[in-house]
Motif scaffolding. Sequence first.
Motif, PDB file in Angstrom:
ATOM      1  N   THR A 155      12.146  77.696  30.242  1.00 21.81           N
ATOM      2  CA  THR A 155      13.493  77.163  30.072  1.00 21.81           C
ATOM      3  C   THR A 155      13.708  76.681  28.645  1.00 21.81           C
ATOM      4  O   THR A 155      14.803  76.810  28.087  1.00 21.81           O
ATOM      5  CB  THR A 155      13.741  76.017  31.069  1.00 21.81           C
ATOM      6  N   GLN A 156      12.671  76.113  28.048  1.00 26.41           N
ATOM      7  CA  GLN A 156      12.759  75.636  26.666  1.00 26.41           C
ATOM      8  C   GLN A 156      13.070  76.792  25.708  1.00 26.41           C
ATOM      9  O   GLN A 156      13.962  76.696  24.864  1.00 26.41           O
ATOM     10  CB  GLN A 156      11.434  74.977  26.287  1.00 26.41           C
ATOM     11  N   ARG A 157      12.352  77.879  25.865  1.00 24.96           N
ATOM     12  CA  ARG A 157      12.573  79.044  25.005  1.00 24.96           C
ATOM     13  C   ARG A 157      13.978  79.596  25.191  1.00 24.96           C
ATOM     14  O   ARG A 157      14.683  79.892  24.213  1.00 24.96           O
ATOM     15  CB  ARG A 157      11.534  80.127  25.320  1.00 24.96           C
ATOM     16  N   GLU A 158      14.420  79.704  26.445  1.00 24.35           N
ATOM     17  CA  GLU A 158      15.754  80.237  26.725  1.00 24.35           C
ATOM     18  C   GLU A 158      16.844  79.301  26.203  1.00 24.35           C
ATOM     19  O   GLU A 158      17.861  79.761  25.655  1.00 24.35           O
ATOM     20  CB  GLU A 158      15.915  80.440  28.234  1.00 24.35           C
ATOM     21  N   THR A 159      16.631  77.986  26.339  1.00 22.77           N
ATOM     22  CA  THR A 159      17.639  77.021  25.904  1.00 22.77           C
ATOM     23  C   THR A 159      17.779  77.016  24.390  1.00 22.77           C
ATOM     24  O   THR A 159      18.896  77.020  23.852  1.00 22.77           O
ATOM     25  CB  THR A 159      17.278  75.619  26.410  1.00 22.77           C
ATOM     26  N   LEU A 160      16.660  77.013  23.677  1.00 22.45           N
ATOM     27  CA  LEU A 160      16.725  77.029  22.219  1.00 22.45           C
ATOM     28  C   LEU A 160      17.291  78.347  21.702  1.00 22.45           C
ATOM     29  O   LEU A 160      17.988  78.380  20.681  1.00 22.45           O
ATOM     30  CB  LEU A 160      15.343  76.763  21.627  1.00 22.45           C
ATOM     31  N   ALA A 161      17.017  79.440  22.410  1.00 21.75           N
ATOM     32  CA  ALA A 161      17.597  80.730  22.028  1.00 21.75           C
ATOM     33  C   ALA A 161      19.113  80.701  22.202  1.00 21.75           C
ATOM     34  O   ALA A 161      19.859  81.220  21.357  1.00 21.75           O
ATOM     35  CB  ALA A 161      16.989  81.849  22.855  1.00 21.75           C
ATOM     36  N   MET A 162      19.577  80.064  23.285  1.00 19.55           N
ATOM     37  CA  MET A 162      21.016  79.955  23.515  1.00 19.55           C
ATOM     38  C   MET A 162      21.674  79.117  22.423  1.00 19.55           C
ATOM     39  O   MET A 162      22.731  79.480  21.884  1.00 19.55           O
ATOM     40  CB  MET A 162      21.288  79.332  24.877  1.00 19.55           C
ATOM     41  N   GLU A 219      24.889  79.538  31.493  1.00 24.81           N
ATOM     42  CA  GLU A 219      23.937  80.034  30.495  1.00 24.81           C
ATOM     43  C   GLU A 219      22.701  79.144  30.409  1.00 24.81           C
ATOM     44  O   GLU A 219      21.607  79.620  30.092  1.00 24.81           O
ATOM     45  CB  GLU A 219      24.607  80.122  29.128  1.00 24.81           C
ATOM     46  N   LEU A 220      22.887  77.874  30.712  1.00 24.46           N
ATOM     47  CA  LEU A 220      21.779  76.916  30.658  1.00 24.46           C
ATOM     48  C   LEU A 220      21.041  76.810  31.988  1.00 24.46           C
ATOM     49  O   LEU A 220      20.120  76.007  32.123  1.00 24.46           O
ATOM     50  CB  LEU A 220      22.308  75.534  30.251  1.00 24.46           C
ATOM     51  N   GLY A 221      21.437  77.606  32.970  1.00 24.07           N
ATOM     52  CA  GLY A 221      20.745  77.623  34.251  1.00 24.07           C
ATOM     53  C   GLY A 221      21.080  76.452  35.149  1.00 24.07           C
ATOM     54  O   GLY A 221      20.270  76.072  36.006  1.00 24.07           O
ATOM     55  N   ILE A 222      22.255  75.869  34.986  1.00 23.92           N
ATOM     56  CA  ILE A 222      22.678  74.729  35.799  1.00 23.92           C
ATOM     57  C   ILE A 222      23.667  75.204  36.859  1.00 23.92           C
ATOM     58  O   ILE A 222      24.728  75.744  36.532  1.00 23.92           O
ATOM     59  CB  ILE A 222      23.332  73.639  34.930  1.00 23.92           C
ATOM     60  N   GLY A 274      15.190  65.223  34.930  1.00 22.25           N
ATOM     61  CA  GLY A 274      15.361  64.963  33.508  1.00 22.25           C
ATOM     62  C   GLY A 274      15.692  66.223  32.733  1.00 22.25           C
ATOM     63  O   GLY A 274      16.520  66.214  31.821  1.00 22.25           O
ATOM     64  N   GLY A 275      15.057  67.329  33.108  1.00 27.91           N
ATOM     65  CA  GLY A 275      15.323  68.593  32.430  1.00 27.91           C
ATOM     66  C   GLY A 275      16.726  69.103  32.690  1.00 27.91           C
ATOM     67  O   GLY A 275      17.381  69.655  31.799  1.00 27.91           O
ATOM     68  N   GLU A 276      17.197  68.931  33.923  1.00 24.76           N
ATOM     69  CA  GLU A 276      18.557  69.349  34.246  1.00 24.76           C
ATOM     70  C   GLU A 276      19.573  68.520  33.465  1.00 24.76           C
ATOM     71  O   GLU A 276      20.538  69.051  32.905  1.00 24.76           O
ATOM     72  CB  GLU A 276      18.796  69.230  35.755  1.00 24.76           C
ATOM     73  N   LEU A 277      19.342  67.208  33.405  1.00 21.71           N
ATOM     74  CA  LEU A 277      20.260  66.337  32.676  1.00 21.71           C
ATOM     75  C   LEU A 277      20.243  66.669  31.181  1.00 21.71           C
ATOM     76  O   LEU A 277      21.276  66.589  30.509  1.00 21.71           O
ATOM     77  CB  LEU A 277      19.885  64.875  32.910  1.00 21.71           C
ATOM     78  N   GLN A 278      19.094  67.046  30.680  1.00 16.78           N
ATOM     79  CA  GLN A 278      18.984  67.411  29.274  1.00 16.78           C
ATOM     80  C   GLN A 278      19.854  68.634  28.966  1.00 16.78           C
ATOM     81  O   GLN A 278      20.574  68.681  27.960  1.00 16.78           O
ATOM     82  CB  GLN A 278      17.521  67.697  28.943  1.00 16.78           C
ATOM     83  N   ARG A 279      19.824  69.618  29.846  1.00 16.81           N
ATOM     84  CA  ARG A 279      20.629  70.824  29.628  1.00 16.81           C
ATOM     85  C   ARG A 279      22.117  70.556  29.838  1.00 16.81           C
ATOM     86  O   ARG A 279      22.964  71.117  29.139  1.00 16.81           O
ATOM     87  CB  ARG A 279      20.140  71.945  30.546  1.00 16.81           C
ATOM     88  N   ILE A 280      22.445  69.674  30.768  1.00 13.52           N
ATOM     89  CA  ILE A 280      23.846  69.296  30.965  1.00 13.52           C
ATOM     90  C   ILE A 280      24.381  68.588  29.725  1.00 13.52           C
ATOM     91  O   ILE A 280      25.534  68.787  29.324  1.00 13.52           O
ATOM     92  CB  ILE A 280      23.984  68.411  32.220  1.00 13.52           C
ATOM     93  N   ALA A 333       5.039  81.699  27.760  1.00 13.33           N
ATOM     94  CA  ALA A 333       6.218  81.122  27.108  1.00 13.33           C
ATOM     95  C   ALA A 333       5.898  79.905  26.256  1.00 13.33           C
ATOM     96  O   ALA A 333       6.809  79.283  25.697  1.00 13.33           O
ATOM     97  CB  ALA A 333       7.254  80.745  28.169  1.00 13.33           C
ATOM     98  N   GLU A 334       4.644  79.543  26.103  1.00 12.25           N
ATOM     99  CA  GLU A 334       4.292  78.414  25.242  1.00 12.25           C
ATOM    100  C   GLU A 334       4.759  78.694  23.817  1.00 12.25           C
ATOM    101  O   GLU A 334       4.658  79.823  23.320  1.00 12.25           O
ATOM    102  CB  GLU A 334       2.790  78.175  25.275  1.00 12.25           C
ATOM    103  N   PRO A 335       5.296  77.684  23.113  1.00 12.96           N
ATOM    104  CA  PRO A 335       5.883  77.909  21.787  1.00 12.96           C
ATOM    105  C   PRO A 335       4.973  78.619  20.782  1.00 12.96           C
ATOM    106  O   PRO A 335       5.468  79.363  19.937  1.00 12.96           O
ATOM    107  CB  PRO A 335       6.215  76.483  21.324  1.00 12.96           C
ATOM    108  N   ARG A 336       3.674  78.412  20.881  1.00 14.12           N
ATOM    109  CA  ARG A 336       2.781  79.059  19.917  1.00 14.12           C
ATOM    110  C   ARG A 336       2.828  80.577  20.037  1.00 14.12           C
ATOM    111  O   ARG A 336       2.436  81.289  19.105  1.00 14.12           O
ATOM    112  CB  ARG A 336       1.353  78.557  20.118  1.00 14.12           C
TER     113      ARG A 336
END
Length: 467
Positions: free
Chosen positions: A424-431, A375-378, A392-398, A249-252
């Motif tokens: 999670t980054q890939r899924e969040t940006l896709a959302m 949808e953001l997995g929270i 921090g990641g949870e708060l970012q998605r919230i 899942a790395e962005p590259r």
Amino acid sequence: MNHITIAVEALSVYAGATQLLGPITFSLPTGRSLVIMGETGAGKSLLAQAILGTLPDGLHSTGTIHLNGQRIDQLSPQERSRFWGRDVAILPQEPWRALDPLMYAAAQVQESYRFVAGLTRSNAAAATQSDFNALELHGNERRLPRTLSGGMAQRVAFAAATAADAPILIADEPTKGLDTQRSAKIISLLTEKPNQGGALITITHEASVARQLGGDILVLKSGTLIESGSTTEVLNNPSEDYTQQLLNAEPRAWPKQASSSRGDLLLNAENLSIYRGGKCLLEDFSLELYANERIAITGPSGVGKTSLLDVLAGINQPEKGRVTRNSSVIQTGIQKLYQDPPAAFPNKVSLEKSLRDVARLHSVDWSVVLEYLSELGIHPSLMDRRPDAVSGGELQRISIARALTANPTVLLADEPTSRLDPITQRETLAMIADIASERGIAVLLVTHDLDIAEKWADRHYTLHSPL
């Protein structure tokens, strides 16, 4: 012969009767590095907090923890605090939680040299200036944390945390929000700790960072230890599917994404010159942002990416030039996702109250907010907590769910996934891309990751400091 600096046995963390983490067992000798890797909310930061004795209210730990041969898990928080800075130092994930908002940047580092390391005032000042020069912070000595970029604040926090040269360093996402060059500098400084006979624990979601640090690795998922061993061996030949998923899942490795045809012009920035603290950050910069368009902004820390978003949002005014917006874009139609979510949430208020207030203000049904969170997995159970009791990641998605609740026309996203693991980054940006496409939202994304900029955005601007 190396001796054990930290030994953890069957360490678990609970919220009431609910187990959030563990049991985890590991030991770390001097001269060695340990990487803790896993998806957002896996329990990486909880593990560090349990070791330090800084778990949020409502959480408790079981198991044993030895620090340099002394058992510390039975000590009170006040007794454990005696070890902070001198025996074990922490570089927290959120620099604004570590820095005094009313103290100049250099003074905070100098204070660590004086009162923790025991240097004289003149020697502390000299050591601080050396750090600022090495970390490319020269000229920012007399700036308050709130006037620094996220990357600058991260480097100030690093200097303050390492000033006393504690033999054990715990670094929580030390390279988040940093461009490639400055990330490499921080990693180089981190590797000095084990190379000089100390011990290093690094929490990261970036496989590239883990590879550079080497040593051993723990891979966590949902509070459970999935895989452990040599970092090189685990990342080159993972035995668990989950570890391989993180690597894939790395962005590259992302496919190139593209939005459909763009719509009306929503924001027009013409010949902007932006100053901060008397320094020119951007000069003669122009940009057009259309509905249903995704633009990425990259550039080194401190170049003015966040300041540009503040001007586009109408929070600050440019020194020269102007920003005009389509008459269809109301003021609340421009929403900004802040680089450091803790700075955007009230500390003493539950997350549910914060989000319900926004939903009520914009006449949005609570069920819609819950759908965003899902949808953001929270999980809804997190809504009872305060901002400092989630990762921090949870708060970012919230914070993303909160911004979408305001029904934006333009979304200004400042490093909105910097704390998220690759999956999670890939899924969040896709959302975000899907919702933006459905509603015709224009998204301006600030990122330090060139791969994300190239794979996710329709257009890509790289900012450079004026000559």
